[in-house]
Design a protein around this motif. Structure first.
Motif, short mmCIF file in Angstrom:
data_model
loop_
_atom_site.label_atom_id
_atom_site.label_comp_id
_atom_site.label_asym_id
_atom_site.label_seq_id
_atom_site.Cartn_x
_atom_site.Cartn_y
_atom_site.Cartn_z
N ILE A 145 35.38 49.45 2.16
CA ILE A 145 36.14 48.35 2.76
C ILE A 145 36.97 47.57 1.74
O ILE A 145 38.16 47.33 1.95
N GLU A 146 36.37 47.19 0.64
CA GLU A 146 37.10 46.36 -0.32
C GLU A 146 38.24 47.14 -0.97
O GLU A 146 39.32 46.60 -1.21
N THR A 161 46.60 41.08 8.61
CA THR A 161 47.03 42.41 9.02
C THR A 161 46.09 43.48 8.48
O THR A 161 45.71 44.41 9.19
N ALA A 162 45.71 43.35 7.22
CA ALA A 162 44.81 44.33 6.60
C ALA A 162 43.47 44.37 7.33
O ALA A 162 42.96 45.45 7.66
N ASP A 163 42.90 43.21 7.56
CA ASP A 163 41.58 43.15 8.21
C ASP A 163 41.62 43.70 9.64
O ASP A 163 40.74 44.47 10.05
N PHE A 207 36.26 42.87 8.76
CA PHE A 207 36.06 41.53 9.34
C PHE A 207 37.28 40.66 9.13
O PHE A 207 37.74 40.46 8.00
N PRO A 208 37.87 40.15 10.22
CA PRO A 208 39.06 39.30 10.12
C PRO A 208 38.72 37.90 9.64
O PRO A 208 38.37 37.01 10.42
N ILE A 209 38.81 37.71 8.36
CA ILE A 209 38.48 36.43 7.74
C ILE A 209 39.38 35.32 8.29
O ILE A 209 40.57 35.51 8.49
N ALA A 210 38.80 34.18 8.56
CA ALA A 210 39.51 32.98 9.00
C ALA A 210 40.05 33.08 10.42
O ALA A 210 40.93 32.31 10.80
#
Length: 216
Positions: free
Chosen positions: A121-122, A138-140, A152-155
């Motif tokens: 993932i990272e 977009t990446a998440d 996981f869509p952070i924020a």
């Protein structure tokens, strides 16, 4: 490359419910989440760019024009289209710049979406973020929609609000605190996101129905 199996989703939900009672409450409403799957190709990421920061209805109209104009939306077809042509479909200049930048990265091999799909993932996230036009959201979302179970869509405000309500907190977690909290949900953070989205969308639909279908 496909969306997660029902068996995998069930195992993930079982683990999440054992980890945090908020997910048990969500699962009681949603059952197994319906995965928002899209194939891990350029078409998917281009569509995400087109849909950003405008209403779903407007974005769908614009994207329909893009597909009608280009046929198959590929790096080659986007790079071969003039800015005037894409502007005529309704795309803004910044979005056209992003679409062409990403298309160039794919064509030149700097961005290999098959490699991204299979990477940790990272590492996958880092490769996406290295391309001009691809931000964290977009990446998440790209990784999540392509079936990566721990993306996981952070924020994401919707996720934070759903968790606040389900866990009984008076205030939402700050973005950093919510991201840290989600570490406990690995390797199923993507499933956690779908459960939270499913629950809050069901609650919104219930409220809309109770109001008689009025947005007032």
């Amino acid at each position: 490359m496909s969306k997660p199996s029902q068996e995998t989703l069930q195992q993930a939900c079982d683990d999440l419910m054992a980890c945090d009672p908020a997910f048990a409450a969500a699962f009681a409403v949603t059952g197994l989440p319906d995965w928002r799957y899209s194939p891990p190709g350029y078409h998917t990421i281009a569509r995400m760019i087109a849909f950003q920061q405008i209403t779903t209805k407007a974005a769908a109209t614009i994207w329909g024009r893009v597909e009608a104009e280009l046929g198959e939306v590929t790096p080659a077809s986007v790079l071969g289209a003039s800015e005037d042509t894409l502007r005529g479909c309704g795309l803004s200049r910044p979005k056209i710049g992003h679409l062409k930048s990403i298309a160039t990265a794919v064509e030149e091999g700097a961005l290999n979406l098959t490699r991204v799909y299979h990477a940790e993932i990272e590492a996958a996230r880092a490769e996406l973020l290295a391309v001009k036009g691809i931000g964290p959201w977009t990446a998440d979302l790209f990784l999540l929609y392509c079936g990566r179970l721990d993306a996981f869509p952070i924020a994401d405000v919707g996720l934070m609000e759903a968790y606040r309500q389900l866990s009984g907190h008076e205030e939402r977690h700050a973005s950093k605190a919510f991201t840290e909290l989600a570490e406990a949900w690995r390797p199923w953070r993507g499933v956690a996101a779908h459960l939270l989205w499913g629950w809050i969308n069901a609650e919104r639909a219930k409220a809309y129905s109770a109001s008689g279908g009025s947005d007032a």
